[in-house]
Scaffold this motif. Structure first.
Motif, PDB file in Angstrom:
ATOM      1  N   PRO A 169       1.004  -1.242   0.133  1.00  0.00           N
ATOM      2  CA  PRO A 169       0.061  -0.017   0.028  1.00  0.00           C
ATOM      3  C   PRO A 169       0.748   1.328   0.044  1.00  0.00           C
ATOM      4  CG  PRO A 169      -0.040  -1.170   2.277  1.00  0.00           C
ATOM      5  CD  PRO A 169       0.573  -2.109   1.228  1.00  0.00           C
ATOM      6  N   GLU A 170       2.196   1.272   0.314  1.00  0.00           N
ATOM      7  CA  GLU A 170       2.877   2.348   0.516  1.00  0.00           C
ATOM      8  C   GLU A 170       3.828   2.481  -0.730  1.00  0.00           C
ATOM      9  OE1 GLU A 170       3.747   4.817   3.132  1.00  0.00           O
ATOM     10  OE2 GLU A 170       1.825   4.675   3.654  1.00  0.00           O
ATOM     11  N   TYR A 171       3.945   1.591  -1.730  1.00  0.00           N
ATOM     12  CA  TYR A 171       4.946   1.620  -2.688  1.00  0.00           C
ATOM     13  C   TYR A 171       4.876   2.794  -3.392  1.00  0.00           C
ATOM     14  CZ  TYR A 171       6.636  -3.169  -2.031  1.00  0.00           C
ATOM     15  OH  TYR A 171       7.047  -4.237  -1.611  1.00  0.00           O
ATOM     16  N   LYS A 172       3.852   3.562  -3.912  1.00  0.00           N
ATOM     17  CA  LYS A 172       3.786   4.701  -4.591  1.00  0.00           C
ATOM     18  C   LYS A 172       4.778   5.597  -3.799  1.00  0.00           C
ATOM     19  CE  LYS A 172       1.101   7.794  -7.366  1.00  0.00           C
ATOM     20  NZ  LYS A 172      -0.202   8.488  -7.740  1.00  0.00           N
ATOM     21  N   ARG A 173       4.701   5.900  -2.713  1.00  0.00           N
ATOM     22  CA  ARG A 173       5.474   6.970  -1.991  1.00  0.00           C
ATOM     23  C   ARG A 173       6.744   6.454  -1.850  1.00  0.00           C
ATOM     24  NH1 ARG A 173       6.508   6.521   3.566  1.00  0.00           N
ATOM     25  NH2 ARG A 173       7.347   8.304   4.315  1.00  0.00           N
ATOM     26  N   LEU A 174       6.928   5.146  -1.408  1.00  0.00           N
ATOM     27  CA  LEU A 174       8.184   4.796  -1.296  1.00  0.00           C
ATOM     28  C   LEU A 174       9.153   4.571  -2.343  1.00  0.00           C
ATOM     29  CD1 LEU A 174       7.704   1.579   1.002  1.00  0.00           C
ATOM     30  CD2 LEU A 174       8.364   3.736   1.805  1.00  0.00           C
ATOM     31  N   LEU A 175       8.634   4.372  -3.782  1.00  0.00           N
ATOM     32  CA  LEU A 175       9.199   4.602  -4.859  1.00  0.00           C
ATOM     33  C   LEU A 175       9.401   6.063  -5.214  1.00  0.00           C
ATOM     34  CD1 LEU A 175       7.348   1.906  -6.991  1.00  0.00           C
ATOM     35  CD2 LEU A 175       9.648   2.193  -6.760  1.00  0.00           C
ATOM     36  N   ALA A 176       8.629   6.950  -5.180  1.00  0.00           N
ATOM     37  CA  ALA A 176       8.739   8.223  -5.369  1.00  0.00           C
ATOM     38  C   ALA A 176       9.698   8.719  -4.500  1.00  0.00           C
ATOM     39  CB  ALA A 176       7.368   9.186  -5.121  1.00  0.00           C
ATOM     40  N   ARG A 177       9.931   8.445  -3.060  1.00  0.00           N
ATOM     41  CA  ARG A 177      11.276   8.926  -2.428  1.00  0.00           C
ATOM     42  C   ARG A 177      12.248   8.032  -2.682  1.00  0.00           C
ATOM     43  NH1 ARG A 177      10.222  11.421   2.414  1.00  0.00           N
ATOM     44  NH2 ARG A 177      12.445  11.910   1.845  1.00  0.00           N
ATOM     45  N   ALA A 179      13.066   5.316  -1.634  1.00  0.00           N
ATOM     46  CA  ALA A 179      13.244   4.045  -0.444  1.00  0.00           C
ATOM     47  C   ALA A 179      13.590   2.533  -0.930  1.00  0.00           C
ATOM     48  CB  ALA A 179      12.329   4.062   0.426  1.00  0.00           C
ATOM     49  N   MET A 180      13.160   2.561  -2.314  1.00  0.00           N
ATOM     50  CA  MET A 180      13.488   1.337  -3.295  1.00  0.00           C
ATOM     51  C   MET A 180      13.742   1.931  -4.738  1.00  0.00           C
ATOM     52  SD  MET A 180       9.907  -0.565  -3.735  1.00  0.00           S
ATOM     53  CE  MET A 180       8.848  -0.288  -2.318  1.00  0.00           C
ATOM     54  N   ARG A 181      14.504   1.402  -5.384  1.00  0.00           N
ATOM     55  CA  ARG A 181      14.724   1.911  -6.747  1.00  0.00           C
ATOM     56  C   ARG A 181      13.850   1.318  -7.803  1.00  0.00           C
ATOM     57  NH1 ARG A 181      19.434   4.908  -7.136  1.00  0.00           N
ATOM     58  NH2 ARG A 181      18.196   5.449  -9.127  1.00  0.00           N
ATOM     59  N   LEU A 182      13.228   0.414  -7.546  1.00  0.00           N
ATOM     60  CA  LEU A 182      12.507  -0.401  -8.462  1.00  0.00           C
ATOM     61  C   LEU A 182      11.634  -1.528  -7.726  1.00  0.00           C
ATOM     62  CD1 LEU A 182      13.431  -3.481  -9.565  1.00  0.00           C
ATOM     63  CD2 LEU A 182      14.690  -2.117 -11.094  1.00  0.00           C
ATOM     64  N   ALA A 183      10.535  -1.781  -8.215  1.00  0.00           N
ATOM     65  CA  ALA A 183       9.688  -2.925  -7.373  1.00  0.00           C
ATOM     66  C   ALA A 183       9.471  -3.986  -8.609  1.00  0.00           C
ATOM     67  CB  ALA A 183       8.424  -2.336  -6.835  1.00  0.00           C
ATOM     68  N   ILE A 184       9.421  -5.276  -8.471  1.00  0.00           N
ATOM     69  CA  ILE A 184       8.833  -6.308  -9.448  1.00  0.00           C
ATOM     70  C   ILE A 184       7.724  -6.851  -8.651  1.00  0.00           C
ATOM     71  CG2 ILE A 184       9.491  -8.223 -10.741  1.00  0.00           C
ATOM     72  CD1 ILE A 184      12.439  -7.476 -10.690  1.00  0.00           C
ATOM     73  N   VAL A 185       6.634  -6.756  -9.412  1.00  0.00           N
ATOM     74  CA  VAL A 185       5.404  -7.139  -8.640  1.00  0.00           C
ATOM     75  C   VAL A 185       4.556  -8.023  -9.501  1.00  0.00           C
ATOM     76  CG1 VAL A 185       5.373  -4.936  -7.044  1.00  0.00           C
ATOM     77  CG2 VAL A 185       4.133  -4.814  -8.903  1.00  0.00           C
ATOM     78  N   PRO A 186       3.487  -8.544  -9.113  1.00  0.00           N
ATOM     79  CA  PRO A 186       2.356  -9.227  -9.686  1.00  0.00           C
ATOM     80  C   PRO A 186       1.758  -8.062 -10.596  1.00  0.00           C
ATOM     81  CG  PRO A 186       2.378 -10.166  -7.810  1.00  0.00           C
ATOM     82  CD  PRO A 186       3.206  -9.099  -7.828  1.00  0.00           C
ATOM     83  N   ARG A 187       1.280  -8.430 -11.981  1.00  0.00           N
ATOM     84  CA  ARG A 187       0.605  -7.223 -12.671  1.00  0.00           C
ATOM     85  C   ARG A 187      -0.652  -6.727 -11.828  1.00  0.00           C
ATOM     86  NH1 ARG A 187       1.572  -6.151 -17.604  1.00  0.00           N
ATOM     87  NH2 ARG A 187       3.025  -7.056 -18.805  1.00  0.00           N
ATOM     88  N   LEU A 188      -0.652  -5.518 -11.994  1.00  0.00           N
ATOM     89  CA  LEU A 188      -1.681  -4.938 -11.024  1.00  0.00           C
ATOM     90  C   LEU A 188      -3.081  -4.803 -11.904  1.00  0.00           C
ATOM     91  CD1 LEU A 188       0.156  -1.558  -9.994  1.00  0.00           C
ATOM     92  CD2 LEU A 188      -0.082  -3.808  -8.750  1.00  0.00           C
ATOM     93  N   PRO A 213      10.583   4.630  -9.971  1.00  0.00           N
ATOM     94  CA  PRO A 213      10.046   5.646  -9.314  1.00  0.00           C
ATOM     95  C   PRO A 213       9.515   6.561 -10.430  1.00  0.00           C
ATOM     96  CG  PRO A 213      12.251   5.292  -8.370  1.00  0.00           C
ATOM     97  CD  PRO A 213      12.004   4.166  -9.532  1.00  0.00           C
ATOM     98  N   ASN A 214      10.023   6.739 -11.707  1.00  0.00           N
ATOM     99  CA  ASN A 214       9.134   7.505 -12.592  1.00  0.00           C
ATOM    100  C   ASN A 214       8.039   6.985 -13.080  1.00  0.00           C
ATOM    101  OD1 ASN A 214      11.685   9.296 -13.058  1.00  0.00           O
ATOM    102  ND2 ASN A 214      12.571   8.256 -14.754  1.00  0.00           N
ATOM    103  N   ARG A 215       7.758   5.636 -13.014  1.00  0.00           N
ATOM    104  CA  ARG A 215       6.509   5.287 -13.377  1.00  0.00           C
ATOM    105  C   ARG A 215       5.430   5.458 -12.138  1.00  0.00           C
ATOM    106  NH1 ARG A 215       4.698  -0.735 -14.666  1.00  0.00           N
ATOM    107  NH2 ARG A 215       2.809   0.078 -14.441  1.00  0.00           N
ATOM    108  N   ALA A 216       5.977   5.311 -11.000  1.00  0.00           N
ATOM    109  CA  ALA A 216       5.226   5.554  -9.838  1.00  0.00           C
ATOM    110  C   ALA A 216       4.519   6.792  -9.817  1.00  0.00           C
ATOM    111  CB  ALA A 216       5.995   5.207  -8.551  1.00  0.00           C
ATOM    112  N   SER A 217       5.021   7.841 -10.224  1.00  0.00           N
ATOM    113  CA  SER A 217       4.789   9.150 -10.255  1.00  0.00           C
ATOM    114  C   SER A 217       3.639   9.477 -11.283  1.00  0.00           C
ATOM    115  CB  SER A 217       5.941  10.218 -10.464  1.00  0.00           C
ATOM    116  OG  SER A 217       6.527  10.013 -11.835  1.00  0.00           O
TER     117      SER A 217
END
Length: 218
Positions: A169-177, A179-188, A213-217
């Motif tokens: 639930p916090e990934y959009k914020r954590l990517l924008a900040r 805190a992680m440089r990329l996330a590999i996740v099941p398709r949303l 981070p670019n995609r999260a924003s």
């Protein structure tokens, strides 16, 4: 109301409570029991995660790998064993990359109320400091909500987190900040009509997506 009635009523309530607990445990175990097909999907995830790691590091660097330790909940091990084996095998084929550390981080298993497995904020702080000199910290565990001070401390130490997990639930914020440089996740979202995959690459592209981070924003 007689004492006998009260005693019987208590027995009924106790019996109902026991049945409810048994059903809840049964449903949770059923939720954790992976079909055989999911092991193949985790093999594809390991392959894809290794490819994305190599791309991020430009095929050069040391990797600290964080894997979940489920303790007595060993029913989840086959999935993550397949993920780990596929990831390490693919990295080993990439000249210039090496896994220098593999650490098992104790985590709580998923439940009906909470999907996914998460590090604690304290684990994130400690691992960021411990593996700050690694080119990347690759974690097969989701990140929790983090304070700004934790994120700043990790960034100042040089820690670069690449996360392979369910979408948190916090990934959009954590990517924008970052805190992680990329996330590999099941398709949303469900992908468009996709033929039956014949390779690990096709299965990875069907089942997972990479968020930066670019995609999260967006």
């Amino acid at each position: 109301m007689t004492k006998a009635f009260v005693a019987v009523n208590r027995q009924v309530i106790a019996a109902v409570a026991i049945v409810a607990i048994v059903i809840s445990v049964g449903l949770t175990i059923s939720n954790l029991r992976a079909p055989k097909a999911s092991v193949t999907s985790f093999q594809a995830l390991g392959w894809g995660a290794a490819q994305e790691t190599a791309r991020f590091l430009r095929n050069q660097g040391d990797i600290a790998l964080i894997c979940p330790d489920f303790g007595k909940f060993k029913i989840l091990n086959p999935r993550y064993d397949a993920l780990l084996k596929s990831y390490t095998k693919t990295i080993a084929k990439t000249t210039g990359l090496r896994i220098t550390q593999v650490e098992r981080a104790p985590v709580n298993p998923p439940t009906m109320a909470r999907v996914g497995i998460y590090l604690s904020a304290e684990q994130y702080d400690a691992l960021s400091k411990k593996y700050a000199k690694s080119s990347a910290i690759v974690a097969f565990v989701a990140l929790p909500s983090l304070t700004d001070s934790s994120i700043r401390a990790a960034q100042s130490s040089g820690a670069q987190w690449l996360i392979v997990s369910d979408y948190g639930p916090e990934y959009k914020r954590l990517l924008a900040r970052e805190a992680m440089r990329l996330a590999i996740v099941p398709r949303l979202q469900d992908p468009p009509e996709f033929p039956k995959p014949r390779t690990l690459q096709e299965e990875f592209e069907r089942d997972y997506e990479v968020i930066t981070p670019n995609r999260a924003s967006e």
